[in-house]
Design an enzyme around this catalytic site. Structure first.
Site: not given
Length: 690
Positions: A115, A153-154, A310, A318, A360-361
């Site tokens: 991304r 985003n971020e 968030e 991560w 897996f988050h």
């Protein structure tokens, strides 16, 4: 154009998270909304990464699925934080314009497949971002569900710096605007060192990998430029949204204390500060760092409430080892953010993904759906947050602040030719905060030029770059009764990376009453000592050969090359004082010194310290709401003010026992002073809860 955006206010604390309905069959949407209602969710963020699903090819849009889910959410009483979906480019755009892919410092193009695969300076990227943002605003700007715009985003998470030809062209334009003439730039950069004089603007490039150390002023300017390049991109979308929907507030999600972007400048552009925070459950002290991050967030808009946009319900995906959150920590982490000024607690994400990089988050709704542990905890928290509605809109009370200056951060860490690479700006700031936190004080952030109104104590752990305006503000603060603590390697250079005449602390010399003859880094693995009255203080990594001048010596180096020389000084000026700490003190040593500093400032300090305790008061004109949080795994006994615990709906006073990850939120009439909570070993309690 005059804007009057409506306040971000849902009538309750914001509760929810990122929602990615396009990753799931529409058959699940009704179930999602029913479970959101069961959990007390009142807002979701979407569609952050859905550009390819919305614009399938240039100018060809498919709005139908987003129309349907927004309508369904609104029918279910759930608001929307609507993302502009510009977080990452679609493949069709990059295949048509591969020149907009970012380039690293080694000159390698980065590929599509993750991304943020874009150069922030690319005009093609700007053009396409503007088109999609405008289309989103025109289609959804009047939808009653939309209460907040979420831009990109971020920023900078994956592409904070780009060294491509387009970035170099933009860098040159930025430099021309900053310096005006090439001769002025040559002077600012000190190009007579190592024969780097420029005779044409076109000769200047983004500072890619070079045979040796790169000009430090060029590196500093590239840091400034890179932050500004992303700020320009942010402004592009904000301006479009302001024009199309002037009543809807705008945000972009920050990443706590993030080196790459000057958040003071970003916050000036948005209406609401939001943050993404992921303290590590494997670190028993991670909540201390989180407290500092939240202090920065609330300070970016001068103390106004912000929003935790968030956090994780349990494990992230991560880190090298992704430890889940134990029972109770989802709750305590969320309450901590609210304690420190957030008007809500949101998560990434609502439903845990089954595929992709974040499968897996953890999520509010885990892989087992409504049977998952995280859903049970999220549901319980949602019910509990309804009891905290009165806290909404109140502000944190603090008497201490730490100076956060991105120029000092960049300047003291970007260059390759420094006395030591061990003196880390962020580590110093966090150490100073950690000491005040242990002693019982929530800490705000301030710019180096202030304003410092309302504070008794201002800390500058490292002000490597110092100028006259900063010194004037700090001096006025001290003369009017404030107390300042300045840490090592401060006042070293000016804004052009030139050492101040006479050396450090440069323009701070008169205020501090000291001179640094020579920086004195300590070799790895070695430790030093400072004698401070009856106390012996430890330090590592850094010391300085200090001349005390007209300052009072409060601590001297013991042993080694600096034996007997001044190490810690205090100088009275006006009604206040200015302290200088010339070494990188360890945590216990900082607490010892700060006890004296706090006494100097007329502020209390806890006799018994425990890093697990976090006590913060939010207030309005009439009521104090004191949050008391135990972030540890063993009970704490805390002396609390008389009042009413909103979480248990019971009266409390005196000593309260907090179990592991326990919390209380005590409402009481607003006091003249900030409630100050202390720990006790007494086994006797009056009230308490889990």
């Amino acid at each position: 154009m005059t804007r009057n955006p409506r306040p971000f206010d849902l009538g309750a604390l914001a509760y929810g998270g990122d929602y990615n309905p396009d990753q799931w069959s529409e058959d699940l949407w009704a179930e999602d909304i029913a479970l959101m209602q069961e959990a007390g969710v009142n807002i979701v963020t979407l569609p952050v990464f859905s550009w390819p699903q919305l614009e399938t090819s240039p100018g060809v849009y498919d709005w139908a699925w987003l129309d349907r889910i927004i309508d369904l959410l609104w029918a279910g009483g759930i608001h929307v934080d609507l993302a502009t979906a510009t977080a990452t480019p679609p493949s069709w755009l990059l295949r048509a314009h591969p020149e907009m892919l970012p380039m690293d410092a080694d000159g390698r193009r980065l590929a599509f497949g993750s991304r943020q695969a874009y150069c922030p300076s690319s005009p093609v990227w700007h053009e396409n971002v503007a088109r999609l943002t405008r289309a989103m605003a025109e289609r959804y700007g009047e939808h009653p569900a939309v209460v907040l715009w979420h831009v990109s985003n971020e920023y900078g998470d994956h592409t904070a710096r780009c060294w491509c030809p387009e970035s170099s062209r933009h860098f040159r334009r930025w430099l021309q605007e900053r310096y005006g003439t090439l001769e002025r730039l040559n002077d600012a950069w000190g190009v007579n060192v190592w024969g780097q004089r420029y005779t044409d603007w076109e000769h200047i490039e983004a500072p890619r990998r070079a045979p040796g150390p790169i000009n430090p002023t060029q590196l500093l300017d590239f840091e400034r430029f890179s932050s500004d390049a992303l700020l320009d991109l942010f402004r592009l979308e904000v301006d479009i949204l302001h024009a199309a929907t002037p009543d809807i507030p705008v945000t972009t999600n920050f990443m706590s204390m993030f080196r790459e972007l000057d958040y003071w400048r970003f916050a000036e552009v948005e209406d609401l500060v939001t943050d993404d925070a992921y303290p590590d459950p494997a670190d028993s002290a991670s909540h201390v760092g989180a407290a500092w991050n939240y202090g920065l967030m609330r300070s970016l808009k001068a103390g106004r409430p912000w929003l935790l946009l968030e956090q994780s319900a349990s494990a992230v995906s991560w880190r090298d080892v992704n430890v889940p959150k134990p029972d109770g920590k989802l709750r305590s982490d969320s309450l901590q953010a609210i304690a420190h000024g957030s008007d809500g607690a949101m998560f990434f994400q609502w439903r845990q993904a089954r595929y992709g990089q974040e499968k897996f988050h953890s999520a509010m709704l885990g892989q087992r759906g409504a049977r998952s542990r995280t859903f049970a905890q999220a549901k319980a928290l949602g019910a509990e947050l309804t009891r905290l509605a009165p806290v909404r809109g109140t502000r944190v009370r603090s008497r201490a602040a730490i100076i956060v200056d991105w120029d000092a951060w960049w300047g003291s860490t970007a260059a390759e030719s420094l006395p030591s690479q061990r003196l880390n700006w962020a580590r110093q700031v966090r150490a100073y905060h950690r000491a005040l936190h242990a002693l019982g004080h929530p800490v705000d952030a301030v710019r180096a030029t202030g304003p410092f109104d309302g504070y008794d104590l201002v800390l500058a752990p490292n002000l490597y770059i110092a100028d006259a305006a900063q010194v004037q503000a700090l001096t006025a603060f001290v003369e009017q009764g404030g107390h300042v603590v300045v840490g090592p390697f401060s006042g070293v250079v000016d804004t052009e990376e030139k050492v101040h005449p006479g050396g450090a602390p440069g323009p701070l010399r008169a205020l501090l009453g000291v001179e640094v003859d020579e920086q004195w880094p300590i070799a790895d693995g070695q430790h030093g000592q400072i004698t401070c009255g009856a106390d012996t203080l430890g330090f590592t990594a850094w010391a300085e050969w200090l001349e005390a001048g007209d300052a009072e010596v409060r601590g001297t180096y013991g042993g080694g090359d600096l034996d007997g020389r001044p190490a810690i000084t205090r100088r009275a000026q006006g009604a206040g004082s200015a302290w200088y700490i010339s070494a990188m003190l360890d945590d216990d040593a900082l607490q010892t010194v700060f006890r004296d500093v706090l006494a100097d400032a007329g502020l209390p300090a806890r006799e018994r310290v425990d890093q697990s305790l976090d006590a913060v008061t939010r207030s309005d004109a009439h009521t104090d709401y004191t949050f008391v949080l135990n972030h540890g795994r063993t009970p704490l006994q805390v002396v609390v003010p008389e009042g009413h615990d909103l979480l248990t709906d019971t009266a409390v006073a005196g000593v309260m026992q907090l179990p592991a990850f326990g919390a209380a939120v005590i409402a009481a009439p607003r006091a003249d002073g900030i409630p100050f909570l202390t720990l006790t070993d007494s086994p006797h309690t009056q009230g308490g809860h889990a």
